[in-house]
Design an enzyme around this catalytic site. Structure first.
Site, PDB file in Angstrom:
ATOM      1  N   MET A 171      36.287  55.924   7.647  1.00 50.91           N
ATOM      2  CA  MET A 171      36.896  55.783   8.975  1.00 50.91           C
ATOM      3  C   MET A 171      37.609  57.085   9.337  1.00 50.91           C
ATOM      4  O   MET A 171      38.506  57.094  10.192  1.00 50.91           O
ATOM      5  CB  MET A 171      37.862  54.603   8.992  1.00 50.91           C
ATOM      6  CG  MET A 171      37.142  53.275   8.758  1.00 50.91           C
ATOM      7  SD  MET A 171      37.944  51.875   9.524  1.00 50.91           S
ATOM      8  CE  MET A 171      39.518  51.903   8.727  1.00 50.91           C
ATOM      9  N   GLY A 172      37.224  58.177   8.695  1.00 52.64           N
ATOM     10  CA  GLY A 172      37.795  59.467   9.036  1.00 52.64           C
ATOM     11  C   GLY A 172      39.172  59.694   8.453  1.00 52.64           C
ATOM     12  O   GLY A 172      39.618  58.970   7.567  1.00 52.64           O
ATOM     13  N   LEU A 200      39.993  62.220   6.611  1.00 52.00           N
ATOM     14  CA  LEU A 200      39.515  62.300   5.232  1.00 52.00           C
ATOM     15  C   LEU A 200      40.512  63.001   4.314  1.00 52.00           C
ATOM     16  O   LEU A 200      41.209  63.929   4.718  1.00 52.00           O
ATOM     17  CB  LEU A 200      38.174  63.043   5.214  1.00 52.00           C
ATOM     18  CG  LEU A 200      37.101  62.447   6.134  1.00 52.00           C
ATOM     19  CD1 LEU A 200      35.822  63.267   6.047  1.00 52.00           C
ATOM     20  CD2 LEU A 200      36.819  60.991   5.801  1.00 52.00           C
ATOM     21  N   HIS A 236      38.139  60.684  -0.328  1.00 58.75           N
ATOM     22  CA  HIS A 236      36.835  60.740   0.360  1.00 58.75           C
ATOM     23  C   HIS A 236      36.012  61.917  -0.162  1.00 58.75           C
ATOM     24  O   HIS A 236      34.811  61.803  -0.369  1.00 58.75           O
ATOM     25  CB  HIS A 236      37.026  60.938   1.875  1.00 58.75           C
ATOM     26  CG  HIS A 236      37.744  59.820   2.563  1.00 58.75           C
ATOM     27  ND1 HIS A 236      38.999  59.962   3.094  1.00 58.75           N
ATOM     28  CD2 HIS A 236      37.373  58.545   2.821  1.00 58.75           C
ATOM     29  CE1 HIS A 236      39.367  58.825   3.660  1.00 58.75           C
ATOM     30  NE2 HIS A 236      38.414  57.945   3.510  1.00 58.75           N
ATOM     31  N   GLN A 291      36.954  45.575  12.325  1.00 67.04           N
ATOM     32  CA  GLN A 291      37.587  45.154  11.065  1.00 67.04           C
ATOM     33  C   GLN A 291      39.114  45.125  11.139  1.00 67.04           C
ATOM     34  O   GLN A 291      39.777  44.905  10.142  1.00 67.04           O
ATOM     35  CB  GLN A 291      37.089  46.027   9.908  1.00 67.04           C
ATOM     36  CG  GLN A 291      37.547  47.472   9.939  1.00 67.04           C
ATOM     37  CD  GLN A 291      36.844  48.303   8.871  1.00 67.04           C
ATOM     38  OE1 GLN A 291      35.638  48.539   8.946  1.00 67.04           O
ATOM     39  NE2 GLN A 291      37.579  48.738   7.863  1.00 67.04           N
ATOM     40  N   SER A 305      45.340  57.642   0.409  1.00 61.11           N
ATOM     41  CA  SER A 305      44.952  56.742   1.497  1.00 61.11           C
ATOM     42  C   SER A 305      45.276  57.418   2.826  1.00 61.11           C
ATOM     43  O   SER A 305      46.301  58.110   2.938  1.00 61.11           O
ATOM     44  CB  SER A 305      45.752  55.442   1.388  1.00 61.11           C
ATOM     45  OG  SER A 305      45.682  54.721   2.601  1.00 61.11           O
ATOM     46  N   ARG A 307      46.346  55.935   5.254  1.00 60.51           N
ATOM     47  CA  ARG A 307      47.564  55.284   5.756  1.00 60.51           C
ATOM     48  C   ARG A 307      48.835  55.855   5.118  1.00 60.51           C
ATOM     49  O   ARG A 307      49.927  55.559   5.596  1.00 60.51           O
ATOM     50  CB  ARG A 307      47.494  53.765   5.537  1.00 60.51           C
ATOM     51  CG  ARG A 307      46.482  53.092   6.469  1.00 60.51           C
ATOM     52  CD  ARG A 307      46.573  51.582   6.418  1.00 60.51           C
ATOM     53  NE  ARG A 307      45.812  50.962   7.486  1.00 60.51           N
ATOM     54  CZ  ARG A 307      44.589  50.437   7.366  1.00 60.51           C
ATOM     55  NH1 ARG A 307      43.984  50.446   6.204  1.00 60.51           N
ATOM     56  NH2 ARG A 307      43.974  49.908   8.411  1.00 60.51           N
TER      57      ARG A 307
HETATM   58  O1  PAF Z   1      36.739  51.728   3.613  1.00 57.96           O
HETATM   59  C1  PAF Z   1      36.616  52.080   4.820  1.00 57.96           C
HETATM   60  O2  PAF Z   1      37.022  53.160   5.218  1.00 57.96           O
HETATM   61  C2  PAF Z   1      35.934  51.124   5.795  1.00 57.96           C
HETATM   62  O3  PAF Z   1      36.228  49.811   5.499  1.00 57.96           O
HETATM   63  C3  PAF Z   1      34.415  51.349   5.877  1.00 57.96           C
HETATM   64  C4  PAF Z   1      33.734  51.040   4.564  1.00 57.96           C
HETATM   65  C5  PAF Z   1      34.120  52.781   6.284  1.00 57.96           C
HETATM   66  C6  PAF Z   1      33.817  50.423   6.938  1.00 57.96           C
HETATM   67  O4  PAF Z   1      34.347  50.684   8.200  1.00 57.96           O
END
Ligand code: PAF
Length: 280
Positions: free
Chosen positions: A30-31, A33, A37, A61, A185, A187
């Site tokens: 979800m960017g 990064l 990641h 989500q 994370s 977040r």
């Molecule tokens: O883990 C995440 O960042 C998200 O849940 C994913 C797997 C990219 C799906 O949107």
């Protein structure tokens, strides 16, 4: 390294790669990064001829009271990290490209998604499974890479891929931590300096739990008790859940044996952080 926004354009590129006989890896993100990641991308680059990183904050989500609007975004930063890590392409669609106005098909799961994070995020995994099903259909990767920090997500995705016969391998990768133990994370950026320190209670309490199991403790309630006692010492922390379940079936356990996942979600101030360990 290219940034592609349109599904058809991406499909054409992948088609060309396939005609050249290339293998394709996908790192869904979800960017915003970070090193976590990057470790997934580096592994994907090592194991595939071509690598796509999807960078899409998936509205489906997020619950109505969650952080969709404030979720951090920085495409320039992401592009640099993806390029440094050696991937070929970022797929960065607009929500309207992924979800047309009359969108009405979903992928959901009866098991695995109800406990742990699913208890307080009831629609979360439906959104995750649906967007991943779309990404798998668009990119048709040979392998897709996920971090173990979202252990429940990893178990859910593996199960979905098996249930629905997506012809790809799901690769789980280790949690990447800051030097002081905080799991990386996107977040973490929400945390004030004081909260950032308080956030260490997640990895610290998990360490206590892991050590107890390694020393022979088999009673799940006792291990959970040890962990929650440690978290409760931190005034800024509020427990969402601490649980020990079988891995990868995510069934509750009272006696610890075989592979288990010890997972937690803890609010530090308003920020909900997750962390875990898997032990055999
Ligand atoms: O883990 C995440 O960042 C998200 O849940 C994913 C797997 C990219 C799906 O949107």
């Amino acid at each position: 390294m290219e940034i592609i926004e349109k599904i058809d354009e991406l499909r054409e590129i992948v088609k060309k790669w396939r005609l050249e006989g290339k293998t394709v890896g996908l790192v869904p993100t979800m960017g915003y990064l970070h090193e976590g990641h990057k470790s997934l991308i580096v592994r994907a680059v090592a194991e595939n001829d071509k690598v796509v990183v999807s960078d899409f904050v998936n509205p489906m989500q997020f619950g109505p009271t969650e952080d969709l609007a404030t979720y951090p975004r920085d495409l320039d930063h992401d592009a640099k990290l993806v390029e440094d890590a050696g991937a070929d392409l970022i797929f960065h669609p607009e929500p309207s490209e992924m979800y047309l106005d009359d969108f009405s098909s979903y992928v959901d799961m009866n098991t695995l998604t109800k406990g742990l994070c699913g208890k307080t995020r009831p629609i979360h995994f439906r959104g995750v499974c649906t967007v991943l099903a779309k990404l798998f259909n668009i990119v048709t990767p040979d392998k897709a890479y996920f971090g173990q920090k979202d252990a429940q997500q990893l178990a859910v995705v593996k199960h979905m891929v098996s249930d629905l016969n997506f012809g790809l391998e799901i690769v789980g990768c280790p949690i990447i931590r800051e030097e002081d133990g905080l799991a990386k994370s996107s977040r973490n950026t929400y945390l004030s300096p004081e909260e950032r320190k308080a956030g260490l209670v997640l990895s610290r309490s998990l360490k206590h739990g892991k050590e107890a199991i390694e020393a022979g403790e088999k009673d799940a309630t006792k291990v959970i008790g040890l962990i929650t006692d440690e978290i409760n010492k931190e005034p800024l922390a509020k427990i969402d859940y601490v649980e020990i379940v079988t891995w990868p079936d995510l069934k509750e356990v009272s006696t610890i044996e075989g592979s288990v996942l010890c997972a937690m979600a803890v609010y530090i101030g308003k920020t909900r952080l997750i962390d875990n360990f898997i032990i055999d």
